[in-house]
Design a protein around this motif. Structure first.
Motif, mmCIF file in Angstrom:
data_model
loop_
_atom_site.group_PDB
_atom_site.id
_atom_site.type_symbol
_atom_site.label_atom_id
_atom_site.label_comp_id
_atom_site.label_asym_id
_atom_site.label_seq_id
_atom_site.Cartn_x
_atom_site.Cartn_y
_atom_site.Cartn_z
ATOM 1 N N LEU A 109 0.782 -1.129 -0.009
ATOM 2 C CA LEU A 109 -0.095 0.000 0.123
ATOM 3 C C LEU A 109 0.924 1.354 0.109
ATOM 4 O O LEU A 109 0.619 2.047 -0.849
ATOM 5 C CB LEU A 109 -1.009 0.044 1.457
ATOM 6 N N ALA A 110 1.978 1.311 0.834
ATOM 7 C CA ALA A 110 2.804 2.355 0.801
ATOM 8 C C ALA A 110 3.554 2.583 -0.608
ATOM 9 O O ALA A 110 3.642 3.605 -0.764
ATOM 10 C CB ALA A 110 3.834 1.968 1.761
ATOM 11 N N ALA A 111 3.842 1.657 -1.221
ATOM 12 C CA ALA A 111 4.528 1.683 -2.684
ATOM 13 C C ALA A 111 3.517 2.338 -3.725
ATOM 14 O O ALA A 111 3.809 3.224 -4.354
ATOM 15 C CB ALA A 111 5.102 0.225 -3.202
ATOM 16 N N PRO A 167 10.637 -6.712 5.264
ATOM 17 C CA PRO A 167 10.309 -7.778 4.362
ATOM 18 C C PRO A 167 9.978 -7.133 2.987
ATOM 19 O O PRO A 167 8.793 -6.591 2.964
ATOM 20 C CB PRO A 167 9.327 -8.593 4.854
ATOM 21 N N GLY A 168 10.702 -7.307 1.925
ATOM 22 C CA GLY A 168 10.405 -6.762 0.486
ATOM 23 C C GLY A 168 11.234 -5.219 0.538
ATOM 24 O O GLY A 168 11.290 -4.824 -0.736
ATOM 25 N N GLY A 188 6.925 3.889 -11.655
ATOM 26 C CA GLY A 188 6.715 2.491 -12.440
ATOM 27 C C GLY A 188 7.129 1.450 -11.635
ATOM 28 O O GLY A 188 6.621 0.112 -11.369
ATOM 29 N N ALA A 189 8.354 1.524 -11.076
ATOM 30 C CA ALA A 189 9.112 0.308 -10.106
ATOM 31 C C ALA A 189 8.287 0.166 -9.068
ATOM 32 O O ALA A 189 8.065 -0.949 -8.538
ATOM 33 C CB ALA A 189 10.386 0.801 -10.037
ATOM 34 N N LEU A 190 7.749 1.278 -8.367
ATOM 35 C CA LEU A 190 6.865 1.125 -7.304
ATOM 36 C C LEU A 190 5.551 0.214 -7.454
ATOM 37 O O LEU A 190 5.432 -0.582 -6.453
ATOM 38 C CB LEU A 190 6.697 2.392 -6.736
ATOM 39 N N ASP A 195 2.680 -4.763 -6.948
ATOM 40 C CA ASP A 195 2.083 -6.199 -7.541
ATOM 41 C C ASP A 195 2.659 -7.320 -7.072
ATOM 42 O O ASP A 195 2.076 -8.238 -6.812
ATOM 43 C CB ASP A 195 1.829 -5.910 -8.965
ATOM 44 N N ASP A 196 4.099 -7.186 -7.267
ATOM 45 C CA ASP A 196 4.904 -8.376 -6.792
ATOM 46 C C ASP A 196 4.780 -8.831 -5.525
ATOM 47 O O ASP A 196 4.641 -10.248 -5.231
ATOM 48 C CB ASP A 196 6.294 -8.418 -7.136
ATOM 49 N N LEU A 197 4.568 -7.961 -4.520
ATOM 50 C CA LEU A 197 4.650 -8.262 -2.984
ATOM 51 C C LEU A 197 3.195 -8.897 -2.608
ATOM 52 O O LEU A 197 3.357 -9.718 -1.989
ATOM 53 C CB LEU A 197 4.858 -7.080 -2.517
#
Length: 245
Positions: A109-111, A167-168, A188-190, A195-197
């Motif tokens: 959520l923070a990302a 973690p992550g 974009g990276a965030l 999504d990956d997390l």
């Protein structure tokens, strides 16, 4: 008083100390001041945490020495105390574990929020501070330190290193450093990181559910197998041996 009674009392005292060390520590204000320290998880342990484990390990060692007795008891007590101290130091306090799990849950959520703020045109330091203010919780403390470090002119590696114990968070740290070095867009990276997390957390939950199904079947198998051997195989083996002999 017998050795067994003394040993049982010492073991009970050791268990009580471990339970006290594993519970919630200190008053809420004290816990908040500990969580605000910038050095991460290692500083969140209370100052008396190792002392409690030394007492518990010593009690276990004395109990072993009393039970065995003699020179062998002395050797067993020292060995037991050292092993107990080594094992108990690896136990993670519940407050630290809860904080780590909550940070892992809040990181996607923070990302996402940080990516949205960056796409809106806000600078990185202001975006991080805004997300920290909106998010709240233990992760917000780390994000606040990241934003303040960036405001004071710290490098991306210095600022985002406050998330390396989450973690992550190491992936977010790598993306921020890469963006700072190359000038690539961080938003974009965030988004991809979030999504990956979430995908990884869903996969882990599914694997845990499947593992739980297997573990539920184990008690049934442990009860059924001896009964099958006693009721099915043993009579056949006895009958065959009776015919042969």
């Amino acid at each position: 008083m017998s050795r067994q009674v003394v040993a049982a009392g010492l073991l009970a005292a050791a268990a009580l100390l471990v339970l006290m060390a594993g519970g919630q520590v200190g008053r809420p204000g004290r816990r908040l001041s500990l969580l605000a320290r910038p050095s991460g998880v290692a500083r969140t342990r209370p100052s008396w945490w190792p002392d409690r484990f030394r007492l518990a390990s010593g009690a276990a060692g004395v109990a072993a020495a009393v039970v065995v007795g003699g020179w062998g008891g002395l050797f067993a007590g020292v060995l037991t105390g050292l092993l107990a101290d080594r094992l108990l130091r690896r136990v993670e306090p519940r407050a630290v574990r809860d904080r780590r799990l909550r940070e892992a849950v809040e990181l996607p959520l923070a990302a996402d929020l940080l990516a949205a703020a960056l796409r809106a045109g806000a600078p990185v330091d202001r975006s991080v501070l805004a997300v920290a203010e909106a998010l709240g919780g233990p992760l917000a403390d780390r994000l606040g330190r990241v934003g303040r470090t960036l405001e004071l002119g710290g490098t991306a590696a210095e600022a985002w290193a406050h998330l390396d114990r989450v973690p992550g968070g190491e992936r977010l740290l790598a993306a921020a450093i890469r963006s700072s070095d190359s000038g690539a867009a961080l938003a974009g990276a965030l988004t991809r990181l979030a999504d990956d997390l979430r995908s990884g957390r869903a996969t882990a939950a599914e694997a845990a559910a499947r593992r739980g199904g297997v573990l539920i079947v184990l008690p049934l198998g442990l009860c059924f197998l001896p009964a099958f051997i006693l009721a099915g195989l043993v009579p056949v083996i006895v009958a065959v041996l009776g015919d042969v002999l």
